[in-house]
Design an enzyme around this catalytic site. Structure first.
Site, mmCIF file in Angstrom:
data_model
loop_
_atom_site.group_PDB
_atom_site.id
_atom_site.type_symbol
_atom_site.label_atom_id
_atom_site.label_comp_id
_atom_site.label_asym_id
_atom_site.label_seq_id
_atom_site.Cartn_x
_atom_site.Cartn_y
_atom_site.Cartn_z
ATOM 1 N N ASP A 115 -30.028 -22.607 33.891
ATOM 2 C CA ASP A 115 -29.776 -24.036 34.021
ATOM 3 C C ASP A 115 -30.638 -24.742 32.982
ATOM 4 O OD1 ASP A 115 -29.020 -26.550 35.190
ATOM 5 O OD2 ASP A 115 -28.831 -25.524 37.124
ATOM 6 N N ASP A 143 -27.293 -29.383 32.554
ATOM 7 C CA ASP A 143 -27.389 -30.455 33.534
ATOM 8 C C ASP A 143 -27.086 -31.813 32.898
ATOM 9 O OD1 ASP A 143 -28.381 -30.908 36.370
ATOM 10 O OD2 ASP A 143 -29.699 -32.292 35.315
ATOM 11 N N GLU A 174 -22.349 -29.811 32.529
ATOM 12 C CA GLU A 174 -22.095 -30.642 33.705
ATOM 13 C C GLU A 174 -21.866 -32.054 33.174
ATOM 14 O OE1 GLU A 174 -24.018 -32.137 37.907
ATOM 15 O OE2 GLU A 174 -25.128 -32.189 36.055
ATOM 16 N N HIS A 178 -24.570 -26.824 44.526
ATOM 17 C CA HIS A 178 -25.755 -27.265 45.271
ATOM 18 C C HIS A 178 -25.801 -28.776 45.464
ATOM 19 C CE1 HIS A 178 -26.589 -27.996 41.127
ATOM 20 N NE2 HIS A 178 -27.670 -28.677 41.435
ATOM 21 N N ASP A 179 -24.849 -29.513 44.867
ATOM 22 C CA ASP A 179 -24.804 -30.971 45.029
ATOM 23 C C ASP A 179 -23.688 -31.422 45.963
ATOM 24 O OD1 ASP A 179 -26.874 -31.324 43.172
ATOM 25 O OD2 ASP A 179 -25.479 -31.523 41.484
HETATM 26 O O1 TEU Z 1 -26.542 -33.562 39.035
HETATM 27 C C1 TEU Z 1 -26.072 -34.637 38.303
HETATM 28 C C2 TEU Z 1 -25.099 -35.506 38.913
HETATM 29 O O2 TEU Z 1 -24.077 -35.805 38.348
HETATM 30 C C3 TEU Z 1 -25.494 -36.177 40.175
HETATM 31 O O3 TEU Z 1 -24.937 -37.442 40.176
HETATM 32 C C4 TEU Z 1 -25.056 -35.390 41.320
HETATM 33 O O4 TEU Z 1 -23.681 -35.530 41.502
HETATM 34 C C5 TEU Z 1 -25.872 -35.880 42.463
HETATM 35 O O5 TEU Z 1 -26.287 -34.730 43.095
HETATM 36 C C6 TEU Z 1 -25.192 -36.858 43.339
HETATM 37 O O6 TEU Z 1 -24.834 -36.355 44.559
HETATM 38 C C7 TEU Z 1 -27.480 -32.764 38.375
HETATM 39 C C8 TEU Z 1 -27.949 -31.645 39.268
HETATM 40 O O7 TEU Z 1 -26.865 -30.795 39.554
HETATM 41 C C9 TEU Z 1 -28.601 -32.224 40.472
HETATM 42 O O8 TEU Z 1 -28.968 -31.251 41.406
HETATM 43 C C10 TEU Z 1 -29.816 -32.965 39.998
HETATM 44 O O9 TEU Z 1 -30.413 -33.630 41.076
HETATM 45 C C11 TEU Z 1 -29.476 -33.996 38.912
HETATM 46 O O10 TEU Z 1 -28.600 -33.492 37.921
HETATM 47 C C12 TEU Z 1 -30.732 -34.393 38.181
HETATM 48 O O11 TEU Z 1 -31.207 -33.349 37.398
#
Ligand code: TEU
Ligand code: CA
Length: 559
Positions: free
Chosen positions: A98, A199, A255, A328-329
């Site tokens: 990542d 990310d 992403e 994970h989000d």
């Molecule tokens: O997530 C980025 C992102 O687009 C966020 O808006 C995400 O959808 C968020 O979790 C809203 O629910 C990335 C990572 O995947 C996330 O885990 C991190 O917290 C974030 O970037 C910051 O690095």
């Protein structure tokens, strides 16, 4: 048909904190991953995407990095990392790291220097602005509640943080920042890693002037239009590609929050100038509401088909897709798009997997998805660990009074990222076999019935179904390269589509409902004599006229 290994691969995402604890401190770690490498081999995946394992004060579970070349103490040492990498490579599994470089931790040495003085050599590594009339430089809100700016009294200026105030945004317009990032990437590539998941890479280039955004329900301005797909993002990614990516054989996935199909054709163009593929968010945003993601609205299938079909068709032959329901989000897919009741859990898990894995693109399986893991019955705010969830509760319930506590808890139970972050359920012993200590976040109480040991011992389990889907993709070019076409676009309960390649054709039928459904297929899909490739009921019908609750069938024809 331009072959590439990363088009034919299936990726498995590991969230290390919750995967497997090897030393009883309640936190998953690298040795835990090494222990489970044979499990992943058995599942048949080709690549592991490892959520961040770098040194971090863990304000956002590792997405706030304080040293890109060191391993987080909770997770082990660099020797443990090297052993894990070797164990993966011995089994033919590749490791994708990542790459979190839109921001660092505020405890990163660059930021510690940067905030010291206006003329510090690291000052321009970050985005500093003067206040406006004693307030923030603009009205942007951060993704984790509150303003996107933090005041720093040392120099009487504000720094930008699109996420938490412990995640200051890097200034990509500074060529020294790009040099540092590219050197660091090169260092990992020389170590032998196999790719990067980048990310929020769509957000690294901000519109100059940082104009105010349209205010949303929380009163803050939306930075999206000035941050996503910004003016220099493609230039910077092409530079990254020239200087690092093109010199190694990697899988790269961006992403890309706020990405459109037109933009994706640039990020993930098949000409290979930038990245291999993107993660798009349009299908995940379909159940958003007034208070952003916080509600318990169900996704409408007709809308879902429209969005996914747009991505399938528009990128065909031009760029490459990634396919995912979970990460994970996101909450668990069965609880969001399927049915997590005992009667329908496994059927709907297999149906959703079929629907996704038969599409064009590289599929991603998120840890526990292959076991049919579900959302978690969190009881109170104290059960949550996720900064986004906790901050949102305080902002919406206590500060702005837009939602009452019970309603917000219901929304959190449905949408919180923590639903995906409880420990992987390995067996039916205490703490689901994840740890001998106290887990850092609660274990889903349903681990006695949903766990890897039980899943692996039963032939018709979700685990074995994923294993079969993965091996079919490895065996059949049509699943990787075939053209996609949607059928029955207006049907509110059935997702039906075809794939075709040369003389071959697949017909995929998925019932997204708990009721039996009639399927009125065009004649062209009913003439031939099909063979059933995979199905989630034992006795799928060859008639193709009705589907039972959550039934999924894939038919194969050859002219
Ligand atoms: O997530 C980025 C992102 O687009 C966020 O808006 C995400 O959808 C968020 O979790 C809203 O629910 C990335 C990572 O995947 C996330 O885990 C991190 O917290 C974030 O970037 C910051 O690095
Ligand atoms: Ca541990």
């Amino acid at each position: 048909m331009d072959r590439a290994w990363w088009k034919e691969a299936v990726v498995y995402q590991i969230y290390p904190r919750s995967f497997k604890d090897s030393n009883g401190d309640g936190i998953g770690d690298l040795n835990g991953i090494t222990e489970k490498m044979d499990y992943l081999k058995e599942l048949g995946i080709d690549v592991i995407w490892l959520s961040p394992v770098y040194e971090s004060p863990n304000d956002d579970n590792g997405y706030d990095i304080s040293n890109y070349r060191g391993i987080m103490k909770d997770f082990g040492t660099m020797e443990d990392y090297d052993r894990m990498l070797a164990a993966a490579h011995e089994r033919g599994i590749r490791i994708v790291m990542d790459l979190v470089v839109n921001h660092t931790s505020d405890e990163h040495p660059w930021f510690i220097e940067s905030r010291r003085s206006k003329d510090n050599p690291y000052r321009d590594y970050y985005i500093w602005r003067e206040g406006k009339d004693g307030k923030e430089p603009n009205n942007w809100g951060s993704c984790f509640s509150g303003p996107a700016w933090e005041y720093d009294s040392t120099t009487d200026m504000y720094y930008l943080h699109l996420f938490s105030k412990k995640q200051p945004d890097l200034n990509w317009d500074n060529p020294k920042v790009r040099d540092e990032v590219f050197d660091m990437m090169d260092w990992w590539c020389r170590k032998g890693i196999d790719g990067f998941r980048m990310d929020v890479i769509s957000m690294i280039s901000k519109v100059p002037g940082l104009p105010d955004g349209t205010p949303g329900a929380n009163g803050f301005g939306d930075f999206g239009p000035y941050v996503c797909n910004g003016p220099h993002v493609h230039e910077y990614l092409q530079e990254m590609n020239r200087r690092v990516l093109s010199r190694y054989d990697l899988l790269t996935v961006g992403e890309c929050s706020g990405v459109t199909v037109e933009e994706a054709k640039k990020y993930a163009s098949l000409d290979g100038k930038e990245l291999n593929m993107v993660f798009q968010f349009e299908h995940m945003d379909l159940d958003g509401g007034e208070s952003f993601k916080w509600n318990d609205k169900k996704i409408d299938l007709v809308e879902l088909k429209k969005v996914l079909t747009k991505w399938q068709v528009s990128l065909m032959g031009k760029a490459w897709n990634s396919l995912y329901w979970c990460n994970h989000d996101q909450p668990r897919m069965i609880s969001r798009l399927g049915d997590d009741s005992d009667a329908c859990r496994e059927l709907s898990a297999k149906m959703l997997a079929t629907c996704l894995h038969m599409m064009q693109g590289t599929p991603y399986v998120y840890q526990g998805e292959e076991l049919g893991m579900t959302n978690v019955p969190f009881e109170s705010l104290e059960d949550f660990r996720d900064i986004e969830s906790i901050n949102a509760y305080h902002e919406l319930v206590e500060q702005n009074h837009v939602l009452d506590g019970e309603t917000m808890l219901r929304y959190l139970r449905y949408k919180s990222r923590d639903n995906a972050r409880t420990p992987v359920q390995w067996d039916d012993t205490e703490n689901a076999g994840f740890t001998t200590g106290t887990p850092w976040i609660m274990v889903n109480p349903n681990y006695k019935k949903i766990n890897a040991k039980e899943q692996m011992s039963r032939a018709d389990s979700v685990f074995h179904y994923y294993q079969k889907l993965i091996s079919l993709r490895h065996e059949m070019d049509i699943i990787v390269y075939g053209d996609y076409e949607l059928l029955l676009p207006e049907d509110p309960a059935v997702y039906a589509y075809t794939r075709s390649l040369g003389e071959e054709k697949l017909l995929i039928l998925c019932n997204f409902s708990r009721e039996e459904q009639k399927v009125d297929l065009p004649a062209s899909c009913k003439e031939e004599n099909p063979e059933v490739l995979i199905a989630n009921y034992k006795d799928p019908s060859l008639e193709r006229e009705t589907l039972r609750p959550y039934e999924a069938v894939v038919y194969y024809y050859k002219k």
